[in-house]
Scaffold this motif. Structure first.
Motif, mmCIF file in Angstrom:
data_model
loop_
_atom_site.group_PDB
_atom_site.id
_atom_site.type_symbol
_atom_site.label_atom_id
_atom_site.label_comp_id
_atom_site.label_asym_id
_atom_site.label_seq_id
_atom_site.Cartn_x
_atom_site.Cartn_y
_atom_site.Cartn_z
ATOM 1 N N MET A 68 0.827 -1.196 0.000
ATOM 2 C CA MET A 68 0.000 0.000 0.000
ATOM 3 C C MET A 68 0.871 1.259 0.000
ATOM 4 N N VAL A 69 0.415 2.256 -0.736
ATOM 5 C CA VAL A 69 1.062 3.568 -0.717
ATOM 6 C C VAL A 69 -0.015 4.592 -0.418
ATOM 7 N N ARG A 70 0.223 5.426 0.591
ATOM 8 C CA ARG A 70 -0.721 6.501 0.884
ATOM 9 C C ARG A 70 0.001 7.840 0.899
ATOM 10 N N VAL A 71 -0.586 8.826 0.230
ATOM 11 C CA VAL A 71 -0.040 10.177 0.232
ATOM 12 C C VAL A 71 -1.070 11.067 0.915
ATOM 13 N N PHE A 72 -0.700 11.626 2.050
ATOM 14 C CA PHE A 72 -1.634 12.398 2.885
ATOM 15 C C PHE A 72 -2.972 11.652 3.013
ATOM 16 N N GLY A 73 -2.863 10.377 3.276
ATOM 17 C CA GLY A 73 -4.054 9.558 3.540
ATOM 18 C C GLY A 73 -4.726 8.994 2.300
ATOM 19 N N HIS A 74 -4.313 9.435 1.108
ATOM 20 C CA HIS A 74 -4.962 8.956 -0.127
ATOM 21 C C HIS A 74 -4.214 7.754 -0.702
ATOM 22 N N ASP A 75 -4.956 6.753 -1.059
ATOM 23 C CA ASP A 75 -4.402 5.492 -1.556
ATOM 24 C C ASP A 75 -3.969 5.651 -3.019
ATOM 25 N N ALA A 76 -2.666 5.404 -3.288
ATOM 26 C CA ALA A 76 -2.134 5.613 -4.646
ATOM 27 C C ALA A 76 -2.739 4.640 -5.657
ATOM 28 N N ALA A 77 -3.233 3.502 -5.199
ATOM 29 C CA ALA A 77 -3.832 2.542 -6.120
ATOM 30 C C ALA A 77 -5.274 2.917 -6.445
ATOM 31 N N LYS A 78 -5.992 3.446 -5.458
ATOM 32 C CA LYS A 78 -7.432 3.680 -5.649
ATOM 33 C C LYS A 78 -7.772 5.135 -5.936
#
Ligand SMILES: Nc1ncnc2c1ncn2[C@@H]1O[C@H](COP(=O)(O)OP(=O)(O)OP(=O)(O)O)[C@@H](O)[C@H]1O
Ligand SMILES: [Mg+2]
Length: 284
Positions: A68-78
């Motif tokens: 999983m990758v999250r940027v400021f809480g946002h999922d990079a995949a979704k």
């Protein structure tokens, strides 16, 4: 941001169990990484360690196949678009068009980011000013020095007012004065905006001087993490325990200690060296 829990507000980036493979090559192998909001974080590692691949997954240019990758809480995949809007990215390879002026190059990025026409000219002028290219803005980029090109690429990445700026070897191939200048501009923008910076570099002196924390990456995963001071002191303590009288290890010593002899044999193949050289020569 209403859809992000309060607890994630102080975290800019999380990679959790991130893996990415090119065929048999495990470029990123179970990467665990947390970057705090507002810090300058250095991702260090030998050629082929997986830094650029990890950065491409974070920027959504590559998918996130495992983990999983999250940027400021946002999922990079979704939530790819939400993540892209939060990011500025200066790639390792050339991203400016030599046949356009500096201003035109930045305008192109402003358009990609849907900055309205009314706002565009002003924003472009402001970022060019921030990287000290106002006087050269209407010259073709092919007349720029290596340092000016890197600052132009910085302006391109800054025009969308990113909260997380990702810089892949921003100073490679530059002379010492140009390197310092790139860092001074990064720091000035950071001081003014509070943005977070994730940077890769092979220059240990830069990492030591400018990064709040660094991670040493080797063969796709993190092998050491801390402030440059912490990492140097840990190695000094160990050397003292081993009988050395007054050890004063540099960050480069820490790097060698972590990556060990594997650096010589497995620190990157021909492709890695070639791509680094190409980058160095085009800005040199
Ligand atoms: N497009 C690709 N196709 C096949 N293998 C690749 C590709 N890109 C990277 N690799 C391999 O993945 C591994 C990690 O490469 P990556 O470019 O992420 O390393 P890096 O840490 O950025 O290295 P450098 O310091 O040289 O920029 C290396 O073994 C590399 O050869
Ligand atoms: Mg790279």
């Amino acid at each position: 941001m209403t859809d992000v829990p309060e607890s994630t507000a102080s975290v800019a980036l999380v990679c959790d169990g991130l893996r990415y493979a090119f065929g048999e090559t495990k470029a990123v192998d179970d990467l665990e990484l947390t970057v705090r909001a507002g810090e300058v974080f250095g991702l260090l590692g030998p050629n082929g360690a997986g830094k650029t691949t990890a950065i491409r997954c974070i920027t959504t240019l590559l998918p996130v196949p495992v983990g999983m990758v999250r940027v400021f809480g946002h999922d990079a995949a979704k939530e790819r678009m939400a993540v892209r809007r939060l990011l500025g990215y200066v790639p390792q390879q050339l991203s400016a068009d030599a046949g356009l002026t500096g201003r035109e190059n930045v305008e192109l990025f402003a358009r990609v980011f849907d900055i309205t026409r009314r706002e565009r000219a002003d924003r472009v002028a402001r970022v060019l000013e921030a990287v000290d290219l106002t006087a050269a803005a209407d010259r073709l980029a092919k007349t720029y020095s290596g340092g000016m090109i890197r600052r132009l690429e910085l302006a391109q990445a800054l025009v969308s007012a990113p909260r997380l700026l990702m810089l892949d070897e921003p100073t490679i191939g530059l002379d010492p004065i140009a390197r310092t200048s790139v860092w001074e501009h990064i720091n000035a923008v950071r001081a003014a905006t509070g943005m977070t910076v994730l940077v890769t570099t092979h220059y240990m002196d830069e990492a030591d001087q400018y990064c709040d924390r660094v991670a040493l990456m080797h063969r796709g995963r993190i092998h050491a993490l801390g402030t440059p001071h912490e990492l140097r002191s840990q190695l000094a303590d160990r050397r003292r325990a081993e009988g050395e009288a007054d050890p004063k290890p540099t960050l480069e010593d820490v790097f060698r200690d972590v990556a060990g002899s594997g650096l010589d044999e497995q620190g990157g193949d021909f492709r890695d060296v070639r791509s680094t050289r190409r980058t160095a020569s085009r800005v040199g």
